[in-house]
Structures are given as C-alpha cells and as structure tokens.
Write a protein that holds these residues in place. Structure first.
Motif, PDB file in Angstrom:
ATOM      1  N   ARG A 112      42.529  48.549  12.984  1.00  0.00           N
ATOM      2  CA  ARG A 112      43.436  49.542  12.386  1.00  0.00           C
ATOM      3  C   ARG A 112      44.143  48.921  11.200  1.00  0.00           C
ATOM      4  O   ARG A 112      44.564  47.768  11.246  1.00  0.00           O
ATOM      5  CB  ARG A 112      44.456  49.973  13.447  1.00  0.00           C
ATOM      6  CG  ARG A 112      45.521  50.956  12.964  1.00  0.00           C
ATOM      7  CD  ARG A 112      44.990  52.359  12.918  1.00  0.00           C
ATOM      8  NE  ARG A 112      46.079  53.325  12.813  1.00  0.00           N
ATOM      9  CZ  ARG A 112      46.771  53.590  11.708  1.00  0.00           C
ATOM     10  NH1 ARG A 112      46.509  52.920  10.597  1.00  0.00           N
ATOM     11  NH2 ARG A 112      47.721  54.501  11.712  1.00  0.00           N
ATOM     12  N   ASP A 113      44.250  49.668  10.100  1.00  0.00           N
ATOM     13  CA  ASP A 113      44.942  49.195   8.904  1.00  0.00           C
ATOM     14  C   ASP A 113      46.443  49.429   9.069  1.00  0.00           C
ATOM     15  O   ASP A 113      46.897  50.579   9.054  1.00  0.00           O
ATOM     16  CB  ASP A 113      44.419  49.950   7.680  1.00  0.00           C
ATOM     17  CG  ASP A 113      45.041  49.451   6.379  1.00  0.00           C
ATOM     18  OD1 ASP A 113      45.947  48.590   6.438  1.00  0.00           O
ATOM     19  OD2 ASP A 113      44.628  49.928   5.308  1.00  0.00           O
ATOM     20  N   PRO A 114      47.222  48.361   9.235  1.00  0.00           N
ATOM     21  CA  PRO A 114      48.661  48.522   9.483  1.00  0.00           C
ATOM     22  C   PRO A 114      49.446  48.891   8.224  1.00  0.00           C
ATOM     23  O   PRO A 114      50.625  49.243   8.314  1.00  0.00           O
ATOM     24  CB  PRO A 114      49.078  47.143  10.004  1.00  0.00           C
ATOM     25  CG  PRO A 114      48.116  46.200   9.346  1.00  0.00           C
ATOM     26  CD  PRO A 114      46.818  46.937   9.244  1.00  0.00           C
ATOM     27  N   SER A 115      48.823  48.833   7.067  1.00  0.00           N
ATOM     28  CA  SER A 115      49.547  49.106   5.824  1.00  0.00           C
ATOM     29  C   SER A 115      49.780  50.595   5.602  1.00  0.00           C
ATOM     30  O   SER A 115      50.595  50.985   4.756  1.00  0.00           O
ATOM     31  CB  SER A 115      48.782  48.523   4.628  1.00  0.00           C
ATOM     32  OG  SER A 115      47.560  49.201   4.427  1.00  0.00           O
ATOM     33  N   ARG A 203      44.031  54.999   9.462  1.00  0.00           N
ATOM     34  CA  ARG A 203      43.051  54.288   8.629  1.00  0.00           C
ATOM     35  C   ARG A 203      42.564  53.025   9.338  1.00  0.00           C
ATOM     36  O   ARG A 203      43.360  52.224   9.827  1.00  0.00           O
ATOM     37  CB  ARG A 203      43.664  53.927   7.278  1.00  0.00           C
ATOM     38  CG  ARG A 203      42.718  53.222   6.316  1.00  0.00           C
ATOM     39  CD  ARG A 203      43.242  53.313   4.896  1.00  0.00           C
ATOM     40  NE  ARG A 203      43.312  54.706   4.469  1.00  0.00           N
ATOM     41  CZ  ARG A 203      43.943  55.134   3.376  1.00  0.00           C
ATOM     42  NH1 ARG A 203      44.568  54.265   2.596  1.00  0.00           N
ATOM     43  NH2 ARG A 203      43.951  56.405   3.062  1.00  0.00           N
ATOM     44  N   SER A 204      41.257  52.864   9.370  1.00  0.00           N
ATOM     45  CA  SER A 204      40.652  51.697  10.015  1.00  0.00           C
ATOM     46  C   SER A 204      39.611  51.076   9.094  1.00  0.00           C
ATOM     47  O   SER A 204      39.062  51.750   8.211  1.00  0.00           O
ATOM     48  CB  SER A 204      39.987  52.087  11.343  1.00  0.00           C
ATOM     49  OG  SER A 204      40.940  52.582  12.265  1.00  0.00           O
ATOM     50  N   LYS A 205      39.324  49.800   9.320  1.00  0.00           N
ATOM     51  CA  LYS A 205      38.308  49.099   8.544  1.00  0.00           C
ATOM     52  C   LYS A 205      37.290  48.476   9.482  1.00  0.00           C
ATOM     53  O   LYS A 205      37.647  47.805  10.442  1.00  0.00           O
ATOM     54  CB  LYS A 205      38.934  48.011   7.669  1.00  0.00           C
ATOM     55  CG  LYS A 205      37.903  47.301   6.778  1.00  0.00           C
ATOM     56  CD  LYS A 205      38.564  46.310   5.832  1.00  0.00           C
ATOM     57  CE  LYS A 205      38.910  45.027   6.536  1.00  0.00           C
ATOM     58  NZ  LYS A 205      39.383  43.964   5.603  1.00  0.00           N
ATOM     59  N   GLU A 206      36.030  48.737   9.193  1.00  0.00           N
ATOM     60  CA  GLU A 206      34.943  48.142   9.962  1.00  0.00           C
ATOM     61  C   GLU A 206      34.285  47.062   9.116  1.00  0.00           C
ATOM     62  O   GLU A 206      33.937  47.295   7.955  1.00  0.00           O
ATOM     63  CB  GLU A 206      33.902  49.194  10.349  1.00  0.00           C
ATOM     64  CG  GLU A 206      32.797  48.616  11.233  1.00  0.00           C
ATOM     65  CD  GLU A 206      31.634  49.579  11.416  1.00  0.00           C
ATOM     66  OE1 GLU A 206      31.107  49.628  12.536  1.00  0.00           O
ATOM     67  OE2 GLU A 206      31.259  50.244  10.443  1.00  0.00           O
ATOM     68  N   SER A 207      34.092  45.892   9.700  1.00  0.00           N
ATOM     69  CA  SER A 207      33.488  44.770   8.978  1.00  0.00           C
ATOM     70  C   SER A 207      32.136  44.420   9.591  1.00  0.00           C
ATOM     71  O   SER A 207      32.025  44.190  10.795  1.00  0.00           O
ATOM     72  CB  SER A 207      34.405  43.543   9.020  1.00  0.00           C
ATOM     73  OG  SER A 207      35.618  43.818   8.352  1.00  0.00           O
ATOM     74  N   LEU A 208      31.117  44.388   8.729  1.00  0.00           N
ATOM     75  CA  LEU A 208      29.768  44.022   9.122  1.00  0.00           C
ATOM     76  C   LEU A 208      29.312  42.840   8.280  1.00  0.00           C
ATOM     77  O   LEU A 208      29.905  42.543   7.241  1.00  0.00           O
ATOM     78  CB  LEU A 208      28.796  45.178   8.894  1.00  0.00           C
ATOM     79  CG  LEU A 208      29.080  46.511   9.589  1.00  0.00           C
ATOM     80  CD1 LEU A 208      28.216  47.606   8.988  1.00  0.00           C
ATOM     81  CD2 LEU A 208      28.802  46.402  11.076  1.00  0.00           C
ATOM     82  N   VAL A 209      28.248  42.184   8.698  1.00  0.00           N
ATOM     83  CA  VAL A 209      27.667  41.095   7.924  1.00  0.00           C
ATOM     84  C   VAL A 209      26.165  41.326   7.816  1.00  0.00           C
ATOM     85  O   VAL A 209      25.491  41.569   8.821  1.00  0.00           O
ATOM     86  CB  VAL A 209      27.931  39.720   8.574  1.00  0.00           C
ATOM     87  CG1 VAL A 209      27.195  38.625   7.812  1.00  0.00           C
ATOM     88  CG2 VAL A 209      29.423  39.422   8.592  1.00  0.00           C
ATOM     89  N   LEU A 210      25.652  41.272   6.584  1.00  0.00           N
ATOM     90  CA  LEU A 210      24.217  41.396   6.352  1.00  0.00           C
ATOM     91  C   LEU A 210      23.674  40.043   5.926  1.00  0.00           C
ATOM     92  O   LEU A 210      23.921  39.586   4.803  1.00  0.00           O
ATOM     93  CB  LEU A 210      23.932  42.436   5.265  1.00  0.00           C
ATOM     94  CG  LEU A 210      22.458  42.562   4.854  1.00  0.00           C
ATOM     95  CD1 LEU A 210      21.644  43.170   5.986  1.00  0.00           C
ATOM     96  CD2 LEU A 210      22.320  43.392   3.582  1.00  0.00           C
ATOM     97  N   PRO A 211      22.920  39.358   6.784  1.00  0.00           N
ATOM     98  CA  PRO A 211      22.332  38.069   6.385  1.00  0.00           C
ATOM     99  C   PRO A 211      21.117  38.298   5.499  1.00  0.00           C
ATOM    100  O   PRO A 211      20.315  39.194   5.746  1.00  0.00           O
ATOM    101  CB  PRO A 211      21.949  37.432   7.722  1.00  0.00           C
ATOM    102  CG  PRO A 211      21.687  38.597   8.625  1.00  0.00           C
ATOM    103  CD  PRO A 211      22.611  39.700   8.186  1.00  0.00           C
ATOM    104  N   ILE A 212      20.987  37.491   4.449  1.00  0.00           N
ATOM    105  CA  ILE A 212      19.836  37.551   3.555  1.00  0.00           C
ATOM    106  C   ILE A 212      18.931  36.359   3.858  1.00  0.00           C
ATOM    107  O   ILE A 212      19.395  35.219   3.891  1.00  0.00           O
ATOM    108  CB  ILE A 212      20.271  37.509   2.075  1.00  0.00           C
ATOM    109  CG1 ILE A 212      21.275  38.626   1.767  1.00  0.00           C
ATOM    110  CG2 ILE A 212      19.059  37.589   1.159  1.00  0.00           C
ATOM    111  CD1 ILE A 212      20.723  40.021   1.842  1.00  0.00           C
ATOM    112  N   SER A 213      17.672  36.622   4.080  1.00  0.00           N
ATOM    113  CA  SER A 213      16.737  35.532   4.389  1.00  0.00           C
ATOM    114  C   SER A 213      16.669  34.539   3.239  1.00  0.00           C
ATOM    115  O   SER A 213      16.704  34.919   2.068  1.00  0.00           O
ATOM    116  CB  SER A 213      15.342  36.110   4.656  1.00  0.00           C
ATOM    117  OG  SER A 213      14.385  35.072   4.755  1.00  0.00           O
TER     118      SER A 213
END
Length: 245
Positions: A112-115, A203-213
């Motif tokens: 959750r975005d606390p701002s 308001r919420s933020k979702e964080s993902l990671v995309l690894p590149i070979s």
C-alpha cells in the motif's frame, strides 16, 4: 544489565540471526538450484530450435536443386533458430523448472502506498460509491533498455476504490512476449502468470522482476503486458517494452 540477563538476550539475538541466516541461505539455495536447472533446460531447448531452423532452411532450398544454396540456407536457418531460440528458451526453461519444483515460484511484492490516503485517491478519481468496485492501472515504471544478464524492475501502480473503503480481491495477470527476427512470440512469464490478491482500498504498488538471459542478443525486444481486474469487471491492461542493447 546483569551478566545472566545480557547472556540471555544475546542468545535470543543469536538464535534470531541464525534463523534469518538459515532462511536466506535456503532462499539462495533455491535460486541457485533454479539457475542450474534453467541453464540445463535452456541448452536443450536452444539446440533443438537451432537444429529445427537449420533443417527447415536446408530442406526448402534443397528442393530447388541448388546444393550450394541449400547449404547457405541451412546455416541461415541455424542462425535464425539460434536467435529466436536464445530469446525464448530461457523463459520456457524457467517455466519447466518451476513446474518440476513449485516451491521455486516467486510472488510479486504488493504494498500500500502510504503517501496517498484513501480520501485523496477517491477525490482524484471523482469516485462515487454507486460506481461499485473500480480499479485503475495508473502506470508501469520500467527501464526501456537492458543488457544481457540484467534483472529489470517493473513497478506498477494501481488505484482500487470500493464503496465502503474495504479491501477487495484483485486478479493480476502477466504476459511476456519476445520480439526477435521480426516475430512476436508469447513465452511463459518468469513469475506466477496469474494471481489473486486481497488489496486494500487506495493506491498500491506491485513490484516484479524480469530476468534477462545472459545469452540474449542485442536488438531483442521483450514486451510485458500486465492486467488487473476487480469487482467482476473487465480487466484494465497496460503494456511496455524493453530492448536488449
């Protein structure tokens, strides 16, 4: 502080640190196992794709009766199969390894975005309770260029509005496309492709990671398509791309 009390607290801290270190080592071990499994699967898939490309190129040209042309076509097919193979095999390999070891599947980080207060978010969207559950996909923050071996951070901002300000289930979907040799191909997303999460109103933020070979060739483009749906309404969709340099 007395010596016995200090010793007791020190022992508690040591145990906590030991447990944390154990969890970290277990997580690192899982990642190491996943990387090793992925490398093995990627090699097999890439070799298969390259051979298929070579045979296709050779066969088409050989039928014309020109052996020299057939040889060149085979080499071109091998290169073509290798390019698209390296671009796609990495994620297919990860998917294979995840199915063999479900505990390796990582989930996104959703906070959750606390701002921004819920009242602020409602005011910003001119929201009225009679609209029911409403979801806005505001932005995908992601670099547009990456190098082989990079891990690309993907931060997506969502606004969720509900009549009573209560939390609500949200279905998140992720798709990954590889664009190489003028062709776009859907490949498995390295994290869970679909997930249902309970999200707080606001308001919420979702964080993902995309690894590149590390073997990805320059010029390869990865297009990420993210969507979210709530309140039995159609999903909202957004897409962004990153080019390997």
């Amino acid at each position: 502080m007395s010596a016995p009390r200090f010793a007791k607290q020190a022992a508690i801290v040591a145990l906590a640190f030991s447990a944390y270190a154990g969890q970290a080592m277990a997580q690192e071990s899982a990642y190491a196992d996943l990387d090793a499994c992925t490398r093995n699967e990627q090699i097999k898939l890439t070799a298969k794709g390259a051979i298929t490309g070579a045979l296709a190129g050779f066969g088409g040209a050989y039928l014309t009766g020109n052996k020299d042309k057939a040889k060149k076509a085979a080499l071109a097919g091998l290169a073509g199969g290798g390019v698209i193979g390296f671009a796609t095999a990495y994620y297919t390999a990860i998917d294979t390894c995840k199915k063999l070891n479900p505990n390796w599947v990582t989930e996104s980080n959703l906070v959750r975005d606390p701002s921004k207060s819920y009242a602020d978010v409602k005011k910003e969207h001119h929201y009225a309770g009679k609209e029911g559950v409403v979801l806005h996909l505001r932005d995908i923050a992601m670099q547009d260029q990456a190098r082989p071996g990079d891990k690309v951070a993907i931060d997506t901002v969502y606004d969720v509005l509900t009549p009573d300000g209560a939390q609500t289930p949200v279905v998140f979907s992720r798709k990954l496309f590889v664009v190489a040799d003028g062709t776009e191909k859907l490949v498995p997303f390295p994290m869970a492709e679909t997930a249902t999460r309970t999200v707080e109103a606001g308001r919420s933020k979702e964080s993902l990671v995309l690894p590149i070979s590390g073997e990805t060739q320059a010029g390869t483009v990865y297009r990420i398509e993210l969507s979210a749906a709530a309140g039995n309404k159609a999903p909202v969709v957004m897409s962004k791309s990153v080019t390997v340099i």
